[in-house]
Design a protein around this motif. Structure first.
Motif, short mmCIF file in Angstrom:
data_model
loop_
_atom_site.label_atom_id
_atom_site.label_comp_id
_atom_site.label_asym_id
_atom_site.label_seq_id
_atom_site.Cartn_x
_atom_site.Cartn_y
_atom_site.Cartn_z
N SER A 180 72.15 49.45 56.19
CA SER A 180 70.83 49.57 56.81
C SER A 180 70.44 48.28 57.51
O SER A 180 70.54 47.19 56.93
N TRP A 181 69.97 48.39 58.75
CA TRP A 181 69.50 47.21 59.50
C TRP A 181 68.33 46.56 58.78
O TRP A 181 68.26 45.33 58.69
N HIS A 182 67.42 47.35 58.24
CA HIS A 182 66.24 46.81 57.56
C HIS A 182 66.64 46.02 56.32
O HIS A 182 66.07 44.95 56.05
N LYS A 183 67.61 46.53 55.56
CA LYS A 183 68.05 45.82 54.35
C LYS A 183 68.76 44.52 54.73
O LYS A 183 68.58 43.48 54.08
N ASN A 184 69.57 44.56 55.78
CA ASN A 184 70.25 43.35 56.22
C ASN A 184 69.25 42.30 56.70
O ASN A 184 69.40 41.11 56.42
N LYS A 185 68.22 42.74 57.40
CA LYS A 185 67.20 41.79 57.86
C LYS A 185 66.46 41.18 56.68
O LYS A 185 66.21 39.96 56.64
N ALA A 186 66.13 42.01 55.68
CA ALA A 186 65.41 41.50 54.50
C ALA A 186 66.26 40.47 53.76
O ALA A 186 65.76 39.43 53.33
N ARG A 187 67.57 40.73 53.62
CA ARG A 187 68.46 39.79 52.95
C ARG A 187 68.58 38.50 53.74
O ARG A 187 68.57 37.40 53.19
N ALA A 188 68.71 38.62 55.05
CA ALA A 188 68.83 37.43 55.90
C ALA A 188 67.56 36.58 55.82
O ALA A 188 67.64 35.35 55.78
N LEU A 189 66.41 37.22 55.75
CA LEU A 189 65.15 36.48 55.63
C LEU A 189 65.06 35.76 54.29
O LEU A 189 64.51 34.65 54.20
N GLN A 190 65.61 36.37 53.22
CA GLN A 190 65.63 35.71 51.91
C GLN A 190 66.42 34.40 51.98
O GLN A 190 65.98 33.36 51.47
N VAL A 191 67.59 34.48 52.60
CA VAL A 191 68.43 33.28 52.72
C VAL A 191 67.75 32.24 53.60
O VAL A 191 67.75 31.05 53.29
N LEU A 192 67.15 32.69 54.71
CA LEU A 192 66.47 31.76 55.61
C LEU A 192 65.33 31.05 54.92
O LEU A 192 65.16 29.83 55.05
N ARG A 193 64.54 31.79 54.12
CA ARG A 193 63.43 31.16 53.40
C ARG A 193 63.96 30.11 52.42
O ARG A 193 63.38 29.03 52.28
N ALA A 194 65.04 30.44 51.71
CA ALA A 194 65.60 29.48 50.76
C ALA A 194 66.07 28.22 51.47
O ALA A 194 65.85 27.10 51.01
N ARG A 195 66.68 28.39 52.65
CA ARG A 195 67.15 27.22 53.40
C ARG A 195 65.98 26.40 53.93
O ARG A 195 66.04 25.16 53.93
N LEU A 196 64.94 27.08 54.38
CA LEU A 196 63.77 26.35 54.88
C LEU A 196 63.04 25.62 53.75
O LEU A 196 62.54 24.51 53.94
N LEU A 197 63.01 26.27 52.56
CA LEU A 197 62.38 25.62 51.41
C LEU A 197 63.17 24.38 51.01
O LEU A 197 62.59 23.33 50.73
N GLU A 198 64.50 24.50 51.03
CA GLU A 198 65.33 23.34 50.72
C GLU A 198 65.11 22.23 51.74
O GLU A 198 65.04 21.05 51.40
N ARG A 199 64.98 22.61 53.01
CA ARG A 199 64.73 21.63 54.08
C ARG A 199 63.39 20.93 53.85
O ARG A 199 63.26 19.71 53.99
N LYS A 200 62.39 21.72 53.44
CA LYS A 200 61.06 21.17 53.18
C LYS A 200 61.11 20.19 52.01
O LYS A 200 60.52 19.10 52.06
N ARG A 201 61.82 20.59 50.93
CA ARG A 201 61.93 19.68 49.79
C ARG A 201 62.70 18.40 50.18
O ARG A 201 62.38 17.32 49.70
N ARG A 202 63.69 18.57 51.04
CA ARG A 202 64.47 17.41 51.44
C ARG A 202 63.61 16.41 52.21
O ARG A 202 63.74 15.20 52.05
N GLU A 203 62.72 16.93 53.03
CA GLU A 203 61.83 16.05 53.79
C GLU A 203 60.83 15.37 52.87
O GLU A 203 60.48 14.21 53.06
N GLN A 204 60.35 16.11 51.85
CA GLN A 204 59.33 15.56 50.95
C GLN A 204 59.94 14.61 49.91
O GLN A 204 59.30 13.69 49.45
#
Length: 364
Positions: free
Chosen positions: A267-291
């Motif tokens: 499913s395209w919707h499920k793939n998008k949801a999974r990709a957004l999960q990974v993207l959020r985790a990477r952005l959160l890690e980036r945010k923590r790295r900056e802080q």
């Protein structure tokens, strides 16, 4: 032997016991029982304090018993004094153990410990052999997750021509996943004779592992205008939907340039949801790295470039052993470890981490 808690520790424990008792009264009140959110918060705080308060009360009971035994040491009967001395020694050992446990329970917990994990495994130096071992490392963590009843969803895999893994990203979902796997970030080195080695020479290669806590949606806000979402046909095995439907998703976060793709689901919707999960985790890690640049430097130093010399652990096949170089731990039964029996190593790493934090707390 000095018996008894110091004044500062005693006061802190008494304050927490009073807080625990106040929470018990709060949970019993009709007002709180009718407010689900307040009930949830109070219940969690009560449950978090319960082990500490139980140990503190046990300590007090044992201390009171020790004082009673000390009175018997004044007895005129030699036999009674000898029995009291032995009981006092046993109680002193128990009190020392309880004091250490109380100090451990007072250590601040990692707020990410209960989170799910984004696990990233990449082949480092070593060519095809590194990709083959990366596949085994990914399987090792998958098996470990299965043993603990966690779910694993692979969101991205790049394979090599020999059937190995160049890069893989997976979501590990289960209570306490990060608390167990957070020590695994770094370079994992393997020493063995590859199947392609005709001379029987031992080959050394490396794999890098990164363990990131999954971000909550509320922690990382994603604006649709900052995302470029591309769709494409899935590739590889997977049945009729492969190469026929545009179900695979690639998301580009325009402000940072981060790219995540997922084609695991049909499913395209499920793939998008999974990709957004990974993207959020990477952005959160980036945010923590900056802080927390200092902490991030330490993490980058642990993972390094994937060079063999930067290893945190070595898997030596000829000698059937696994060695964790951070704590000097060596265990035999390499295949059992690769089959997911990691608790012996992870328990030792967690105990070492607690001991180091206790030292810092004492010297603070």
């Amino acid at each position: 032997m000095v018996v008894g808690l110091d004044d500062k520790l005693q006061a802190k424990l008494e304050a927490l016991e009073a807080r625990y008792e106040a929470l018990a009264r709060e949970l019993a009140s009709p007002e709180v029982s009718q407010d689900p959110e307040r009930l949830r918060r109070a219940g969690k705080a009560y449950a978090d304090l319960e082990p500490l308060v139980a140990r503190f009360r046990d300590y007090r009971a044992q201390l009171e018993q020790w004082h009673g035994v000390r009175e018997l040491l004044r007895s005129a009967e030699p036999e009674l004094r000898a029995m009291a001395a032995e009981e006092a020694r046993v109680l002193e050992c128990r009190l020392a153990e309880l004091e250490q446990e109380l100090k451990r329970l007072l250590l601040p917990t990692d707020p990410n410990d209960e989170r799910n994990v984004v696990l990233e495994v990449r082949a480092g130096t070593g060519g095809d052999e590194a990709t083959l071992f990366a596949a085994e490392v990914l399987r090792m963590y998958t098996r470990y997750a299965e043993r603990r009843g966690w779910a694993v969803q692979t969101t991205q895999v790049s394979t090599s021509g020999v059937g190995g893994v160049k890069e893989a990203i997976a979501l590990v979902e289960g209570r306490g996943a990060y608390s167990r796997l957070k020590y695994e970030s770094g370079v994992h080195r393997v020493q063995r004779v590859p199947q392609t080695e005709a001379q029987g020479r031992i080959h050394t290669s490396a794999v890098t592992v990164a363990v990131l806590p999954e971000a909550e949606e509320v922690e990382v806000e994603l604006d649709e205008k900052d995302l470029r979402v591309d769709t494409f046909c899935s590739s590889g095995p997977g049945g009729q939907s492969v190469n026929t439907t545009y179900s695979a998703v690639r998301i580009v976060h325009l402000p940072t340039g981060l790219v995540v793709q997922c084609q695991d689901e049909k499913s395209w919707h499920k793939n998008k949801a999974r990709a957004l999960q990974v993207l959020r985790a990477r952005l959160l890690e980036r945010k923590r790295r900056e802080q927390h640049e200092a902490i991030a430097e330490q993490r980058r130093g642990m993972i390094g470039s994937g060079d063999r010399s930067e290893k945190i652990r070595t898997y030596n096949f000829p000698q059937n052993r696994v060695t964790d170089h951070r704590i000097g731990l060596t265990v035999h039964g390499l295949q059992a470890v690769l089959d997911g029996e990691l608790d012996l190593i992870l328990d030792a790493l967690a105990a070492h981490d607690q001991a180091e934090r206790l030292k810092q707390e004492i010297h603070a």
